[in-house]
Scaffold this active site. Structure first.
Site, PDB file in Angstrom:
ATOM      1  N   ALA A  94      36.611  51.050  36.695  1.00  0.00           N
ATOM      2  CA  ALA A  94      35.212  51.347  36.404  1.00  0.00           C
ATOM      3  C   ALA A  94      34.284  51.014  37.560  1.00  0.00           C
ATOM      4  O   ALA A  94      33.170  51.533  37.620  1.00  0.00           O
ATOM      5  CB  ALA A  94      34.776  50.585  35.158  1.00  0.00           C
ATOM      6  N   SER A 120      35.718  50.517  41.045  1.00  0.00           N
ATOM      7  CA  SER A 120      36.308  50.967  42.309  1.00  0.00           C
ATOM      8  C   SER A 120      37.603  51.707  42.041  1.00  0.00           C
ATOM      9  O   SER A 120      38.214  51.573  40.974  1.00  0.00           O
ATOM     10  CB  SER A 120      36.564  49.776  43.250  1.00  0.00           C
ATOM     11  OG  SER A 120      37.571  48.930  42.723  1.00  0.00           O
ATOM     12  N   GLY A 121      38.006  52.492  43.024  1.00  0.00           N
ATOM     13  CA  GLY A 121      39.294  53.162  42.982  1.00  0.00           C
ATOM     14  C   GLY A 121      40.119  52.729  44.175  1.00  0.00           C
ATOM     15  O   GLY A 121      39.587  52.226  45.174  1.00  0.00           O
ATOM     16  N   ARG A 122      41.420  52.924  44.083  1.00  0.00           N
ATOM     17  CA  ARG A 122      42.286  52.578  45.202  1.00  0.00           C
ATOM     18  C   ARG A 122      43.540  53.415  45.145  1.00  0.00           C
ATOM     19  O   ARG A 122      43.905  53.965  44.085  1.00  0.00           O
ATOM     20  CB  ARG A 122      42.635  51.096  45.183  1.00  0.00           C
ATOM     21  CG  ARG A 122      43.363  50.676  43.913  1.00  0.00           C
ATOM     22  CD  ARG A 122      43.598  49.192  43.892  1.00  0.00           C
ATOM     23  NE  ARG A 122      44.245  48.802  42.649  1.00  0.00           N
ATOM     24  CZ  ARG A 122      45.068  47.769  42.537  1.00  0.00           C
ATOM     25  NH1 ARG A 122      45.339  47.031  43.583  1.00  0.00           N
ATOM     26  NH2 ARG A 122      45.620  47.473  41.378  1.00  0.00           N
ATOM     27  N   ASP A 157      44.837  53.289  32.332  1.00  0.00           N
ATOM     28  CA  ASP A 157      45.237  52.190  33.210  1.00  0.00           C
ATOM     29  C   ASP A 157      45.814  51.012  32.437  1.00  0.00           C
ATOM     30  O   ASP A 157      46.707  50.317  32.943  1.00  0.00           O
ATOM     31  CB  ASP A 157      44.079  51.743  34.114  1.00  0.00           C
ATOM     32  CG  ASP A 157      42.784  51.441  33.376  1.00  0.00           C
ATOM     33  OD1 ASP A 157      42.782  51.406  32.125  1.00  0.00           O
ATOM     34  OD2 ASP A 157      41.754  51.261  34.056  1.00  0.00           O
ATOM     35  N   THR A 213      37.214  44.523  34.154  1.00  0.00           N
ATOM     36  CA  THR A 213      35.917  44.762  33.536  1.00  0.00           C
ATOM     37  C   THR A 213      36.002  44.541  32.028  1.00  0.00           C
ATOM     38  O   THR A 213      35.095  44.002  31.407  1.00  0.00           O
ATOM     39  CB  THR A 213      35.439  46.184  33.852  1.00  0.00           C
ATOM     40  OG1 THR A 213      35.334  46.333  35.267  1.00  0.00           O
ATOM     41  CG2 THR A 213      34.102  46.476  33.217  1.00  0.00           C
ATOM     42  N   ASN A 228      39.779  45.334  22.178  1.00  0.00           N
ATOM     43  CA  ASN A 228      38.945  45.391  23.384  1.00  0.00           C
ATOM     44  C   ASN A 228      37.947  44.228  23.361  1.00  0.00           C
ATOM     45  O   ASN A 228      37.260  44.018  22.364  1.00  0.00           O
ATOM     46  CB  ASN A 228      38.156  46.699  23.439  1.00  0.00           C
ATOM     47  CG  ASN A 228      38.969  47.843  23.986  1.00  0.00           C
ATOM     48  OD1 ASN A 228      40.092  48.065  23.555  1.00  0.00           O
ATOM     49  ND2 ASN A 228      38.409  48.562  24.935  1.00  0.00           N
ATOM     50  N   GLY A 240      43.020  42.205  37.394  1.00  0.00           N
ATOM     51  CA  GLY A 240      42.172  41.503  38.340  1.00  0.00           C
ATOM     52  C   GLY A 240      41.844  40.085  37.962  1.00  0.00           C
ATOM     53  O   GLY A 240      41.596  39.237  38.830  1.00  0.00           O
TER      54      GLY A 240
END
Length: 500
Positions: free
Chosen positions: A24, A26-28, A246, A268, A305, A415
């Site tokens: 949400a 960043s992307g990689r 994800d 997030t 969630n 993360g």
């Protein structure tokens, strides 16, 4: 990641794979090379994911994300396969020519306000849960599509593609709807693993808009010649469907032995629960707001969630905008020195969902519940982390009770693995050992599903996890380090339950 001799025997072949992992914020793009018991990961490109508000609507900048994907594939170099995963529920609409009809709307946009009540008039909540097993979240795809009803875009649409399927389509020209992400739409029956015609008809959703379902590991096309030219890759390069939600990829990468474990995929959001063979569709499960999402190899991700590190991320953003930025590692050290459980929040409270002004909203919630208001960033951060640890405890307790499954270990992936204080607080709150790692769980799960589909890693999910146990760096946190006694955590948990 070094091999053991047993792991080496499980890799009959070698291969290099590229995982596109979109979060949400960043992307990689991560490459993974599997060769005789080694799994070497390399992050080759990272790019921001910045939502854009225009005309009063919050959108994803999908073209910027796609450019980041292309840049990442160029940096990755030649690969045996590419896989994509992202956040859930959001989608793009295509017209009759296959062109995108506007930027996808962000799930935090306010357009879904009141949509759950509208759907409930057509499909009562208990009936909706019995068909789909999905927890109530105000931004589920079902509610987004109902909110879009009557719009010119939806009237012109001939296809709905969820975010990773949309990007895969741009890479390959092939359309599909990957199953794990489809299970987050609140339109899919987890028992039949297919869309629920009854729910769609009652809610007024046209299921013909969705492309055919495909499973993790299925072929999803090959990179188009124009994509290969832009990325410098030589063809053919297959794209492989992975657990494109994800969290599905992250749970596939949980390095567990046996099935007596709970998982918390942190970032997030915190997604906390169990992996099951079949859904839990009881009324008690619905009122406890647990979801039954589909996972890799026919599994069910039974989870709740939780607002997650969004609370802390938004605090950091606010403090920076106010001209008092906080260095995260120093803030966490200061938070660790604060008194435990001084003030705690219900991390599932929807008041914390929108962006903006998070420290003040936290202060207001503490004030309203008669608790001390945090004084400064360190106490605010400690309030957030204690509250998240409590939410993790409540989710793990409830999941065990509702699914009649005891667990011995909690696995934290994603993360949040880097947040040592949160991992320790989670162990203290749950009263169970916490095994932390991998931090790059979604990318690892993405990569191993690709590697298995291409014959580089054989075996079922259990064998894949045994291999990950052999090769991943993991850290274990044990309860009882002084961050609150078991009695204090139990009392705080009771207070949160009473407030709900």
């Amino acid at each position: 990641m070094s091999p053991s001799s047993s792991a080496a025997r499980r890799f009959p072949r070698s291969g290099t794979f590229a995982a596109v992992d979109l979060g949400a914020s960043s992307g990689r793009v991560v490459t993974g090379h599997a060769d005789r018991g080694t799994l070497r990961l390399r992050e080759v490109h990272r790019f921001p994911n910045r939502p854009v508000r225009t005309g009063g609507t919050l959108h994803w900048d999908i073209l910027a994300l796609y450019q980041g994907v292309l840049d990442g594939l160029r940096a990755a170099g030649q690969a045996d396969s590419v896989g994509l995963d992202s956040w859930a529920v959001d989608y793009g609409l295509l017209d009759a020519d296959g062109a995108l009809l506007g930027n996808p709307v962000h799930y935090r946009d306010a357009r879904t306000e009141g949509m759950a009540e509208r759907v409930a008039r057509a499909v009562p909540p208990a009936e909706l849960y019995a068909h789909t097993g999905l927890q109530y979240l105000p931004f589920n795809t079902l509610y987004q599509l109902v909110a879009a009803r009557g719009s010119a875009q939806l009237a012109a649409a001939r296809q709905v593609l969820l975010i990773p399927d949309l990007l895969s389509y741009w890479l390959t020209g092939t359309r599909g709807t990957e199953l794990t992400n489809a299970s987050t739409t609140q339109l899919l029956d987890p028992r039949t693993r297919s869309f629920s015609a009854a729910v769609a008809e009652a809610a007024g959703v046209d299921l013909s808009l969705f492309a055919p379902l495909r499973e993790p590991g299925d072929p999803a096309g090959e990179l188009l010649p124009g994509v290969r030219e832009e990325t410098g890759l030589e063809g053919p390069v297959p794209v492989t469907a992975v657990g494109s939600h994800d969290t599905a990829s992250a749970v596939a990468a949980v390095p567990a032995t046996g099935d007596r474990f709970a998982y918390i995929a942190t970032g997030t959001w915190s997604l906390a629960g169990l992996e099951l063979a079949s859904p839990v569709l009881s009324e008690e499960s619905r009122t406890a707001n647990f979801t039954n999402e589909l996972g890799v190899d026919g599994t069910v991700r039974y989870l709740r969630n939780i607002m997650g590190l969004w609370l802390l991320q938004e605090c950091l953003r606010t403090w920076e905008a106010e001209g008092r930025p906080q260095e995260l590692s120093a803030l966490l050290r200061a938070a660790g020195a604060c008194a435990p459980l001084r003030s705690v929040l219900d991390a599932a409270d929807p008041r914390f969902l929108p962006p903006g002004g998070m420290p003040e909203r936290i202060a207001d919630a503490c004030r309203a519940s008669g608790q001390p208001v945090p004084e400064g960033p360190a106490q605010t951060a400690r309030c957030v982390l204690d509250s998240l640890a409590l939410a993790h405890r409540l989710a793990v307790e409830d999941a065990q009770r509702l699914a009649d499954r005891e667990v011995e270990t909690v696995h934290v992936v994603g993360g949040g693995v880097h947040n040592e204080l949160l991992c320790q607080l989670t162990a203290d709150a749950c009263g169970l050992p916490v095994v932390a790692g991998p931090a790059e769980a979604a990318a690892v799960g993405n990569l191993v599903v690709q590697a298995r589909a291409h014959g580089v890693i054989p075996g079922d999910l259990g064998l894949v996890r045994a291999l990950l146990c052999d090769t991943l760096p993991l850290r274990t946190y044990r309860p009882g380090d002084g961050h609150g006694s078991p009695e204090e955590w139990a009392r705080a948990a009771r207070e949160i339950r009473e407030r709900r």
